[in-house]
Design a protein around this motif. Structure first.
Motif, mmCIF file in Angstrom:
data_model
loop_
_atom_site.group_PDB
_atom_site.id
_atom_site.type_symbol
_atom_site.label_atom_id
_atom_site.label_comp_id
_atom_site.label_asym_id
_atom_site.label_seq_id
_atom_site.Cartn_x
_atom_site.Cartn_y
_atom_site.Cartn_z
ATOM 1 N N ILE A 144 -17.425 2.679 -6.452
ATOM 2 C CA ILE A 144 -17.636 2.111 -4.537
ATOM 3 C C ILE A 144 -16.204 1.418 -4.468
ATOM 4 C CG2 ILE A 144 -19.211 0.366 -2.837
ATOM 5 C CD1 ILE A 144 -21.396 1.088 -4.796
ATOM 6 N N GLY A 145 -15.208 1.789 -3.485
ATOM 7 C CA GLY A 145 -14.308 1.502 -2.856
ATOM 8 C C GLY A 145 -14.041 0.617 -1.195
ATOM 9 N N ARG A 146 -13.294 0.181 -1.476
ATOM 10 C CA ARG A 146 -13.166 -0.735 0.078
ATOM 11 C C ARG A 146 -12.740 -0.160 1.457
ATOM 12 N NH1 ARG A 146 -15.625 -6.125 -1.403
ATOM 13 N NH2 ARG A 146 -16.316 -5.485 -3.216
ATOM 14 N N GLN A 147 -12.957 -0.351 2.033
ATOM 15 C CA GLN A 147 -12.550 -0.154 3.291
ATOM 16 C C GLN A 147 -11.374 -0.796 3.216
ATOM 17 O OE1 GLN A 147 -11.614 -1.565 6.153
ATOM 18 N NE2 GLN A 147 -10.281 -0.111 7.252
ATOM 19 N N GLU A 148 -11.391 -1.791 4.034
ATOM 20 C CA GLU A 148 -10.376 -3.136 2.064
ATOM 21 C C GLU A 148 -9.139 -2.839 1.735
ATOM 22 O OE1 GLU A 148 -14.009 -4.953 4.502
ATOM 23 O OE2 GLU A 148 -13.150 -3.753 2.206
ATOM 24 N N SER A 149 -8.992 -1.936 1.191
ATOM 25 C CA SER A 149 -8.310 -1.149 -0.095
ATOM 26 C C SER A 149 -7.983 0.145 -0.037
ATOM 27 C CB SER A 149 -8.372 -2.158 -1.211
ATOM 28 O OG SER A 149 -9.881 -2.120 -1.884
ATOM 29 N N LEU A 150 -8.253 0.730 0.936
ATOM 30 C CA LEU A 150 -9.098 2.219 0.511
ATOM 31 C C LEU A 150 -7.574 2.990 0.630
ATOM 32 C CD1 LEU A 150 -10.321 4.313 3.868
ATOM 33 C CD2 LEU A 150 -8.107 5.015 2.861
ATOM 34 N N ASP A 151 -6.388 2.660 0.560
ATOM 35 C CA ASP A 151 -5.499 3.685 0.088
ATOM 36 C C ASP A 151 -4.982 3.813 -1.535
ATOM 37 O OD1 ASP A 151 -4.422 4.114 2.509
ATOM 38 O OD2 ASP A 151 -2.543 3.421 2.221
ATOM 39 N N ILE A 152 -5.144 2.417 -2.510
ATOM 40 C CA ILE A 152 -5.219 2.283 -3.335
ATOM 41 C C ILE A 152 -6.654 2.611 -4.344
ATOM 42 C CG2 ILE A 152 -5.914 0.564 -5.052
ATOM 43 C CD1 ILE A 152 -3.210 -1.652 -3.563
ATOM 44 N N ASP A 153 -7.439 2.739 -3.783
ATOM 45 C CA ASP A 153 -8.752 2.657 -3.743
ATOM 46 C C ASP A 153 -8.887 4.884 -4.036
ATOM 47 O OD1 ASP A 153 -9.658 0.557 -4.391
ATOM 48 O OD2 ASP A 153 -11.440 -0.112 -3.181
ATOM 49 N N LEU A 154 -8.843 5.326 -3.093
ATOM 50 C CA LEU A 154 -9.025 6.835 -2.551
ATOM 51 C C LEU A 154 -7.668 7.047 -3.994
ATOM 52 C CD1 LEU A 154 -9.962 8.641 -1.352
ATOM 53 C CD2 LEU A 154 -8.093 9.035 0.204
ATOM 54 N N ARG A 155 -6.942 6.403 -4.028
ATOM 55 C CA ARG A 155 -5.536 7.602 -4.977
ATOM 56 C C ARG A 155 -6.436 7.161 -6.008
ATOM 57 N NH1 ARG A 155 -0.187 7.649 -4.177
ATOM 58 N NH2 ARG A 155 0.507 6.541 -1.602
ATOM 59 N N ALA A 156 -7.433 5.764 -6.237
ATOM 60 C CA ALA A 156 -8.083 6.081 -7.906
ATOM 61 C C ALA A 156 -9.038 6.686 -8.103
ATOM 62 C CB ALA A 156 -8.562 4.181 -7.987
ATOM 63 N N VAL A 157 -9.440 7.310 -6.881
ATOM 64 C CA VAL A 157 -10.609 8.342 -6.549
ATOM 65 C C VAL A 157 -10.177 10.334 -6.987
ATOM 66 C CG1 VAL A 157 -12.216 9.846 -5.464
ATOM 67 C CG2 VAL A 157 -12.229 7.544 -4.845
ATOM 68 N N PHE A 158 -8.895 9.827 -6.722
ATOM 69 C CA PHE A 158 -7.805 11.381 -7.149
ATOM 70 C C PHE A 158 -7.478 11.514 -9.293
ATOM 71 C CE2 PHE A 158 -6.338 14.225 -3.142
ATOM 72 C CZ PHE A 158 -7.732 13.191 -2.117
ATOM 73 N N ALA A 159 -6.891 10.201 -9.005
ATOM 74 C CA ALA A 159 -6.704 9.819 -10.472
ATOM 75 C C ALA A 159 -7.760 10.262 -11.042
ATOM 76 C CB ALA A 159 -5.973 8.261 -11.271
ATOM 77 N N ARG A 160 -8.871 10.428 -10.920
ATOM 78 C CA ARG A 160 -10.097 10.784 -11.684
ATOM 79 C C ARG A 160 -10.019 11.584 -12.054
ATOM 80 N NH1 ARG A 160 -14.191 12.748 -13.642
ATOM 81 N NH2 ARG A 160 -15.906 10.837 -14.694
ATOM 82 N N LEU A 161 -10.428 12.958 -10.317
ATOM 83 C CA LEU A 161 -10.501 13.881 -10.558
ATOM 84 C C LEU A 161 -9.637 14.725 -10.737
ATOM 85 C CD1 LEU A 161 -12.282 13.869 -7.196
ATOM 86 C CD2 LEU A 161 -12.999 14.001 -8.922
ATOM 87 N N ASP A 162 -8.063 14.388 -11.467
ATOM 88 C CA ASP A 162 -6.967 14.905 -11.382
ATOM 89 C C ASP A 162 -6.430 15.340 -10.636
ATOM 90 O OD1 ASP A 162 -5.042 15.095 -13.904
ATOM 91 O OD2 ASP A 162 -6.172 17.031 -14.634
ATOM 92 N N LEU A 163 -6.242 15.127 -9.366
ATOM 93 C CA LEU A 163 -5.812 15.513 -8.739
ATOM 94 C C LEU A 163 -4.118 14.407 -8.074
ATOM 95 C CD1 LEU A 163 -8.602 16.145 -6.205
ATOM 96 C CD2 LEU A 163 -7.267 17.824 -7.169
ATOM 97 N N PRO A 164 -3.298 15.035 -7.430
ATOM 98 C CA PRO A 164 -1.942 14.301 -6.593
ATOM 99 C C PRO A 164 -2.721 13.326 -5.888
ATOM 100 C CG PRO A 164 -1.190 16.744 -6.915
ATOM 101 C CD PRO A 164 -2.913 16.507 -7.175
ATOM 102 N N ALA A 165 -1.608 12.029 -6.037
ATOM 103 C CA ALA A 165 -1.675 11.147 -5.260
ATOM 104 C C ALA A 165 -1.938 11.935 -3.664
ATOM 105 C CB ALA A 165 -0.512 10.116 -5.811
ATOM 106 N N PRO A 166 -2.908 11.412 -3.091
ATOM 107 C CA PRO A 166 -3.130 11.853 -1.309
ATOM 108 C C PRO A 166 -2.426 10.843 -0.579
ATOM 109 C CG PRO A 166 -4.595 10.299 -2.549
ATOM 110 C CD PRO A 166 -3.685 10.101 -3.052
ATOM 111 N N GLU A 167 -1.932 11.512 0.015
ATOM 112 C CA GLU A 167 -1.260 11.098 1.835
ATOM 113 C C GLU A 167 -2.227 10.137 2.586
ATOM 114 O OE1 GLU A 167 1.488 10.098 2.439
ATOM 115 O OE2 GLU A 167 2.483 10.963 0.706
#
Length: 207
Positions: A144-167
């Protein structure tokens, strides 16, 4: 919601938490993204699992937001549709005609105080805790990520999926929104605290 069968991934889209930006980023990176057409895009985890029980084993993600900020963002969205329609914008006009929620809020609860104090009685979605979207009878979202830290938390999601860091695209950003502390009366502040007590307890949000 977003589903990826190849990544065994499920995203539960809670309203007004940055979900459109998340949807855009994931859809651009994952080729097999799909949705469940029979369900609303803001379906709860429980509704999704009732429809496709096999998704219970998928890694499940959702995002949340400070409830007071979230309510202000929600009302500001309605105001933008009204302003756009008054300016002759065809998309805004069409949405106000086709969306009963937008139309009734614009007509019956035009100011923020009435939106918080009375529209929350009228519309279930406005008083449903965010944790209820991310919890079912059988499981809770894994991340469960937070809108207040969306960039950081979404990067963590992408890392877990073994995807390049998103724009991360900044969609539906209201750069004119006032500080939420300045627009709440004590009664409005208490109302939101009562409605979203489960979120405050689960995520530690404070006014």
């Amino acid at each position: 919601m977003i589903i990826s069968d190849c990544h065994r991934f499920l995203f539960v889209h809670v309203q007004k938490t940055g979900g459109s930006s998340i949807d855009r980023a994931v859809s651009a990176a994952v080729p097999d993204v799909r949705r469940i057409g029979a369900l609303d895009r803001h379906a709860t985890l429980g509704q999704i699992l009732n429809h496709e029980p096999e998704l219970r084993s998928f890694w499940t993600v959702g995002f949340v937001r400070n409830p007071w900020e979230r309510m202000l963002s929600w009302h500001r969205m309605v105001e933008r549709f009204v302003a756009g329609a008054e300016a002759g914008g065809p998309n805004h006009t069409r949405q106000l005609k086709r969306n009963p929620f937008l139309a009734e809020v614009a007509r019956e609860f035009p100011d923020f105080e009435s939106f918080v104090m009375r529209a929350t009685d009228r519309f279930t979605r406005l008083r449903t805790p965010q944790v209820a979207y991310l919890t079912s009878r059988v499981r809770r979202a894994d991340f469960i990520g937070r809108q207040e830290s969306l960039d950081i938390d979404l990067r963590a999601v992408f890392a877990r999926l073994d995807l390049p860091a998103p724009e991360v695209p900044q969609l539906n950003v209201d750069r004119q929104r006032p500080d939420y502390h300045d627009v709440y009366t004590p009664a409005m502040q208490r109302r939101v605290a009562e409605l979203f007590e489960r979120d405050l307890n689960a995520f530690g949000y404070e006014f």
